[in-house]
Design a protein around this motif. Structure first.
Motif, PDB file in Angstrom:
ATOM      1  N   HIS A 326       0.865  -1.179   0.000  1.00  0.00           N
ATOM      2  CA  HIS A 326       0.000   0.000   0.000  1.00  0.00           C
ATOM      3  C   HIS A 326       0.900   1.227   0.000  1.00  0.00           C
ATOM      4  N   SER A 327       0.518   2.226  -0.787  1.00  0.00           N
ATOM      5  CA  SER A 327       1.336   3.426  -0.832  1.00  0.00           C
ATOM      6  C   SER A 327       0.470   4.638  -1.103  1.00  0.00           C
ATOM      7  N   ILE A 464       2.509  13.247  12.701  1.00  0.00           N
ATOM      8  CA  ILE A 464       3.120  12.239  11.834  1.00  0.00           C
ATOM      9  C   ILE A 464       3.074  12.750  10.402  1.00  0.00           C
ATOM     10  N   VAL A 465       4.252  12.868   9.776  1.00  0.00           N
ATOM     11  CA  VAL A 465       4.285  13.318   8.373  1.00  0.00           C
ATOM     12  C   VAL A 465       4.590  12.172   7.418  1.00  0.00           C
ATOM     13  N   GLY A 466       5.214  11.117   7.931  1.00  0.00           N
ATOM     14  CA  GLY A 466       5.523   9.973   7.063  1.00  0.00           C
ATOM     15  C   GLY A 466       5.508   8.688   7.866  1.00  0.00           C
ATOM     16  N   TRP A 467       5.103   7.615   7.210  1.00  0.00           N
ATOM     17  CA  TRP A 467       4.897   6.338   7.923  1.00  0.00           C
ATOM     18  C   TRP A 467       5.313   5.216   6.981  1.00  0.00           C
ATOM     19  N   ARG A 468       6.202   4.364   7.472  1.00  0.00           N
ATOM     20  CA  ARG A 468       6.648   3.239   6.645  1.00  0.00           C
ATOM     21  C   ARG A 468       6.638   1.983   7.492  1.00  0.00           C
ATOM     22  N   GLN A 469       5.910   0.996   7.022  1.00  0.00           N
ATOM     23  CA  GLN A 469       5.757  -0.260   7.768  1.00  0.00           C
ATOM     24  C   GLN A 469       6.301  -1.387   6.911  1.00  0.00           C
ATOM     25  N   ALA A 500      -2.193  -3.594   6.796  1.00  0.00           N
ATOM     26  CA  ALA A 500      -0.967  -2.780   6.787  1.00  0.00           C
ATOM     27  C   ALA A 500      -1.201  -1.491   6.008  1.00  0.00           C
ATOM     28  N   MET A 501      -2.074  -0.669   6.548  1.00  0.00           N
ATOM     29  CA  MET A 501      -2.380   0.638   5.964  1.00  0.00           C
ATOM     30  C   MET A 501      -3.075   1.461   7.042  1.00  0.00           C
ATOM     31  N   GLU A 514       5.210  -2.472   3.128  1.00  0.00           N
ATOM     32  CA  GLU A 514       5.954  -3.384   2.249  1.00  0.00           C
ATOM     33  C   GLU A 514       5.986  -4.770   2.866  1.00  0.00           C
ATOM     34  N   HIS A 515       5.952  -5.733   1.992  1.00  0.00           N
ATOM     35  CA  HIS A 515       6.093  -7.133   2.411  1.00  0.00           C
ATOM     36  C   HIS A 515       7.528  -7.556   2.113  1.00  0.00           C
ATOM     37  N   VAL A 516       8.309  -7.699   3.155  1.00  0.00           N
ATOM     38  CA  VAL A 516       9.681  -8.196   3.007  1.00  0.00           C
ATOM     39  C   VAL A 516       9.614  -9.712   3.061  1.00  0.00           C
TER      40      VAL A 516
END
Lengths: 743, 150
Positions: A326-327, A464-469, A500-501, A514-516
């Motif tokens: 998701h982005s 929160i200005v940016g979020w990365r999971q 995951a969003m 992201e799915h690692v």
């Protein structure tokens, strides 16, 4: 409704196979006076020639039989779906008899193009088709009365199970109509925009209704797959290879064949079956079975403790790129430019479905056809996969759907029926296959373990200005469906990445998940709540950490992230229910979590906000949950009693996985063997549960899993409020709690 | 051959004496209301009464039933309306329902010896019976209701 491209994510291979002309879609008709469901079934079984759907049949005595198309595994669809038909039919619910429908295209779920219960979307998917079916049946009754009485159909109305002509004061019961009405050659067309009841005229939908299966389930009469009995059948049990993809090299089959009662030992591709005259004999002989398994599989090397360390490292290593799920906006750029970056890491172990009924299926394989007796979430897939395994046409396979002694995703795959059919074919007589609990667990399919890393960029004011999971773990979709499945689904593994969003924290503009991916080595599955069980644990823990870092109240902080009325409503409601912000008894504290649930979120999704009240025994490390409050919004509520029950159930499920459940593996072998080692929540550990259902407009959205995702973060956040320490690894076992307290 | 009664009727088993009573009840005699969950007395799904005492049929050899009275969910009441069964329906306890025969039989043994159990006594008595659907709070309410309404 659901957009086609999104629906395709769920559109597993069934729809792409030719199957009894399934593309005809759903057409609706009724049978009247044809001998009830027997006639309906016969009419249906005859195939498309008359295009009779047979959801509804009405007998002259007024009994209305409604077919329930979706398997019943405790989630209440055997009650809720027929209720929708009855609403538009204007049936007297007390005269309705519900029957499990045959397994046939007319009963396919419109999204799956199959009978298949997963993802909590039975009610969402069947809602409109079943309303149309009910309305169509009602129209046939009205038309028949209009003709009989020589009045315009427009002058006729209905009351429960009665057609009324207001102008003349005449009334006639549905049973009386069924005695003379004939099924029309062409079923009347129903226009969903004009011909369905407006919501304010619902008599049944929205009111609490008792389940239709509760009496049978309180008297021992309910028939589960394991209860099937076929004349002449043998009993089988099966040991599957401990490692995914492995199979037997050799076994002491000759020795086991000589044991008392043993009929045969059957080598299958992935396991060895012991067949005997009784199940007790099969179980006893299975204990003497010794199998050499093929080595050299990737799963041989699994060591879950060690592998989690690798997962953590991969999550931290940005060169180990993930597949974007998701982005929105530019998360990486926003984090780079942030005044402050916070990082949180969260872990979760493998978990087992622990459905109370061990996996089983009963098969009879004859030259003229195959019968399968099973409780499955995937009856259509059962016909297809059994047919493929036997090399016969799917029309030769007849699935007799039974109740499920728990599904939860475990019974969404159908290997037990394939195995039962192969064993039955090998021994030349019907076979009931039942796995022992130990073998069910040893070859279980698990929600995969994960590590997660969230980076949040904050501006100078703490927003929160940016979020990365980054979510690290194995692919699930390819194992559940078929190799290449995820790739074909826009490379999105929705089972693994669900949740995951941040669709309802819309003020966080730049978000990426992201799915690692880790090597596929484990038998994995959809597990009640799917990815949301861990992704929301990470998200809602991280939000809590950020709120505390700002010295902000966790409720106020969440409200600052959303203007979405539905999200604010569940948050404000649960705050009111729990007395959020008020002084608590000494030694207890509250934790808050919010989640949306559903594969189509945010366009179609359900919402929950929950508060857990906990205490901690610092000596033993045991967490006790005293109270759990939840406010839930799943759009239009069909049966609030069913919704309430499902929320209670999913909350206990979520608490159980948060506090206790854990599968570990060494050298690829599961280390737990039965319920003394795989612990689930017991009566003494269940809190008082308080649920409020917040009603909304159609459609009716996901209910059965909605209670799960908020449980772990609500506990972890309460633990922080109580102790100032953060729990980062589910389950929160006493050892992990003690370690966190010392940290 | 081992003789005993099941739900008041004469029954006999031709199985070896160490055969778990569970499989005799289910497969040889056809009372399938009693369920298999673990085979190790870890879940309570197979609970039946032997001479009124709750036992885990999965670890009870059929030889232990010789000459005794076995009661299963089918025989708890002739018409399925034991106070616990009425309470189970009133509280809408079952979901998947698989564990509920064992839950009801376990609860019936409690009420037979303690007509007004406290909540703590209920939980202590029932704690060995697992329910994966998490219906525990409703089970407690149903037992309390049955105790009150008799």
């Amino acid at each position: 409704m659901v957009e086609r491209d999104e629906a395709r994510l769920l559109d597993f291979n069934v729809s792409r196979r030719a199957f009894l002309g399934a593309s005809a879609g759903l057409t609706f008709a009724i049978t009247l006076g044809l001998g009830g469901a027997g006639g309906a079934r016969k009419a249906h079984a005859a195939g498309g020639a008359h295009a009779l759907n047979a959801y509804v049949s009405i007998e002259p005595n007024g009994t209305i039989r409604i077919q329930a198309p979706a398997p019943e595994m405790g989630q209440g669809v055997m009650t809720g779906l027929p209720l929708i038909v009855a609403e538009e039919l204007d049936a007297d619910w007390s005269r309705v008899v519900v029957e499990q429908s045959p397994i046939a295209p007319a009963y396919h779920h419109p999204i799956f193009k199959a009978q298949y219960v997963v993802a909590s979307i039975s009610t969402l998917g069947y809602f409109m088709p079943l309303r149309v079916a009910g309305a169509q049946a009602r129209r046939v009754l009205i038309d028949a009365v209009a003709e009989k009485w020589g009045v315009p159909a427009a002058e006729l109305a209905t009351e429960p199970s009665t057609v009324v002509h207001a102008a003349s004061g005449r009334k006639i019961s549905y049973g009386e109509v069924a005695a003379f009405a004939k099924p029309p050659a062409h079923p009347p067309k129903i226009d969903p925009a004009k011909d369905l009841k407006p919501g304010d005229r619902f008599r049944l939908i929205g009111r609490p209704v008792e389940r239709v299966d509760v009496v049978a389930k309180s008297t021992g009469r309910a028939a589960y797959g394991i209860d099937a009995r076929v004349p002449g059948m043998a009993y089988a049990t099966l040991v599957r290879a401990p490692v995914r993809g492995s199979g037997p090299m050799s076994a002491n089959a000759d020795a086991v064949r000589k044991l008392p009662g043993v009929v045969d030992v059957v080598m299958l591709g992935h396991g060895v079956a012991v067949v005997a005259d009784t199940f007790a004999a099969a179980l006893k002989a299975r204990r003497q079975l010794k199998v050499e398994w093929k080595k050299g599989l990737p799963g041989d090397a699994i060591d879950t403790d060690r592998d989690l360390e690798k997962y953590l490292a991969d999550g931290r290593d940005m060169k180990h790129t993930g597949v974007v799920f998701h982005s929105a906006g530019d998360a990486a750029g926003a984090i780079k430019g942030a005044a402050r970056v916070m990082v949180g890491e969260y872990l979760s172990d493998h978990v087992y479905h622990a459905q109370m009924e061990p996996m089983n299926s009963t098969a009879s394989v004859r030259p003229d056809g195959v019968d399968i007796w099973v409780g499955t979430q995937a009856p259509t897939r059962t016909t297809l996969d059994v047919a493929a395994a036997l090399g016969i046409g799917a029309d030769k396979v007849h699935v007799h759907q039974h109740f499920l002694g728990g599904g939860f995703g475990r019974r969404a795959t159908v290997e037990a029926s394939v195995d039962a059919a192969l064993i039955a074919k090998a021994v030349g007589r019907p076979v009931k296959l039942v796995l022992s609990r130990e073998d069910d667990l040893a070859a279980g399919t698990f929600r995969p373990m994960t590590t997660q890393r969230i980076e949040a960029g904050l501006d100078a004011s703490g927003r929160i200005v940016g979020w990365r999971q980054r979510v690290v773990g194995e692919l699930v979709g390819d194992f559940v469906y078929q190799p290449g499945y995820v790739e074909k689904s826009k490379n999105r593994d929705v089972i693994f990445m669900s949740g995951a969003m941040l669709p309802y924290y819309e003020k966080v503009a730049n978000v990426q998940s992201e799915h690692v991916r880790e090597p596929e080595r484990t038998r994995v599955a959809a597990w009640r709540g799917i990815g949301s069980g861990y992704t929301k644990f990470a998200i809602e823990s991280m939000i809590d950490e950020i709120a505390h870092a700002q010295k902000a109240d966790p409720l106020a902080y969440r409200l600052s992230l959303t203007d979405h009325p539905r999200a604010r409503r569940v948050l404000e409601k649960v705050a009111e229910m729990s007395g959020w912000g008020k002084q608590r008894a000494s030694g207890t504290a509250l934790g808050l979590a919010f989640a949306e649930y559903g594969l189509f979120a945010p366009k179609i999704g359900s919402l929950v906000a929950a508060v857990a009240e906990i205490s901690v025994d610092r000596r033993s490390g045991r967490i006790r949950v005293h109270n759990y409050w939840a406010a839930a919004d799943a759009g239009l509520v069909v049966n609030p009693a069913g919704f309430q029950a499902q929320m209670e159930s999913a909350i206990v499920w979520g608490l159980s996985s948060a506090l206790k459940e854990q599968v570990t593996m060494t050298n690829g072998v599961v280390q737990q063997s039965n319920f003394h080692e795989y612990n689930i929540l017991r009566m003494s550990e269940v809190p008082a549960i308080h649920v409020e259902i917040l009603r909304g407009p159609p459609p009716p959205t996901m209910v059965g899993e909605l209670g799960v995702p908020s449980a772990a973060p609500a506990i972890a956040n309460a633990f922080f409020a109580l102790t100032g320490k953060r729990l980062r690894h589910v389950p929160f076992t006493p050892a992990r709690v003690q370690a966190a307290l010392k940290a | 051959m081992i003789q005993f009664t099941v739900n008041g009727e004469d029954a006999r088993s031709e199985q070896p004496p160490d055969t778990p009573l569970l499989w005799v009840i289910r497969d040889e005699l056809g009372y399938t209301g009693t369920k298999y969950g673990c085979g190790a007395a870890q879940c309570g799904a197979c609970t039946v009464h032997v001479d009124g005492q709750p036992v885990r049929a999965c670890v009870t050899p059929v030889s232990a039933a010789r000459g005794r009275k076995v009661t299963t969910i089918e025989g708890l009441s002739a018409t399925g309306d034991h106070p616990l069964q009425r309470a189970w329906i009133a509280e809408q306890v079952p979901q998947c329902g698989y564990c509920q025969s064992g839950q009801i039989m376990q609860a019936a043994a409690l009420l037979a010896k303690n007509k007004r159990p406290t909540r703590a006594q209920i939980v202590q008595h029932m704690n060995g019976n697992l329910c994966r659907c998490g219906t525990y709070n409703r089970i407690v309410r149903a037992i309390e209701r049955a105790a009150q309404e008799g």
